[in-house]
Design an enzyme around this catalytic site. Sequence first.
Site, PDB file in Angstrom:
ATOM      1  N   GLU A 137      -9.299  -1.280 -12.628  1.00 29.99           N
ATOM      2  CA  GLU A 137      -9.709  -0.029 -11.993  1.00 29.99           C
ATOM      3  C   GLU A 137     -10.643  -0.323 -10.828  1.00 29.99           C
ATOM      4  O   GLU A 137     -11.479  -1.225 -10.907  1.00 29.99           O
ATOM      5  CB  GLU A 137     -10.411   0.851 -13.039  1.00 29.99           C
ATOM      6  CG  GLU A 137     -10.768   2.226 -12.559  1.00 29.99           C
ATOM      7  CD  GLU A 137     -11.256   3.093 -13.709  1.00 29.99           C
ATOM      8  OE1 GLU A 137     -10.552   3.201 -14.739  1.00 29.99           O
ATOM      9  OE2 GLU A 137     -12.352   3.657 -13.577  1.00 29.99           O
TER      10      GLU A 137
ATOM     11  N   ASP B 125     -13.169   2.002  -8.270  1.00 29.71           N
ATOM     12  CA  ASP B 125     -13.760   3.338  -8.216  1.00 29.71           C
ATOM     13  C   ASP B 125     -14.627   3.582  -6.989  1.00 29.71           C
ATOM     14  O   ASP B 125     -15.370   2.700  -6.573  1.00 29.71           O
ATOM     15  CB  ASP B 125     -14.706   3.561  -9.415  1.00 29.71           C
ATOM     16  CG  ASP B 125     -14.050   3.464 -10.752  1.00 29.71           C
ATOM     17  OD1 ASP B 125     -12.818   3.552 -10.825  1.00 29.71           O
ATOM     18  OD2 ASP B 125     -14.789   3.293 -11.745  1.00 29.71           O
TER      19      ASP B 125
ATOM     20  N   GLU C 144     -17.329   6.684  -6.754  1.00 26.14           N
ATOM     21  CA  GLU C 144     -17.871   7.803  -7.505  1.00 26.14           C
ATOM     22  C   GLU C 144     -19.023   8.400  -6.708  1.00 26.14           C
ATOM     23  O   GLU C 144     -20.003   7.721  -6.428  1.00 26.14           O
ATOM     24  CB  GLU C 144     -18.359   7.346  -8.877  1.00 26.14           C
ATOM     25  CG  GLU C 144     -17.253   6.756  -9.731  1.00 26.14           C
ATOM     26  CD  GLU C 144     -17.760   6.100 -11.008  1.00 26.14           C
ATOM     27  OE1 GLU C 144     -18.953   5.739 -11.085  1.00 26.14           O
ATOM     28  OE2 GLU C 144     -16.942   5.949 -11.933  1.00 26.14           O
TER      29      GLU C 144
END
Length: 155
Positions: free
Chosen positions: A104, A106, A108
């Site tokens: 993953e 990310d 954010e």
Amino acid sequence: MAFASKIFAVTLLALFNYGALADNFYTYYETLWGLSHITINPEGTEVDLLMDKSSGAGFRSKSHYGSGIFRVDMKLSERKTRGIVTSFYLTSAPDNQDPGNHFELDFEFLGTLGVVQTNVYDDDHGHREQSFKLPFDPAQDFHRYEILWNPSLIV
């Protein structure tokens, strides 16, 4: 009237492969959740995701990718949303299942105060968080966020 705010808007033109004029949201993406909180313009080139006390919204790619340049043009809500995390991420985790040993990447956005946190999970091991105070207000205009991913490099 219940509290509702546009948490971010996504312009999808940059995400489509250059080619047929029929390319739009429905060609490459599908909604996941919060169907009453996602609005797609008639041309299928822009998506608005809304948030209120009951839900937000999400969508995903119909295809699987092993590398590439992944970009999104986003404008966060001008309303203060401290405690809300708006994210743009790539994941190998299957929908609605335990992610298992997944990969993953990310972005954010922590509230709307201009702080973005990045993380990389490799074989389900993360702990590579980095937080950055952006030198601009992500709620004042659309900004492009990009992940360049190839077999030997993530930028």
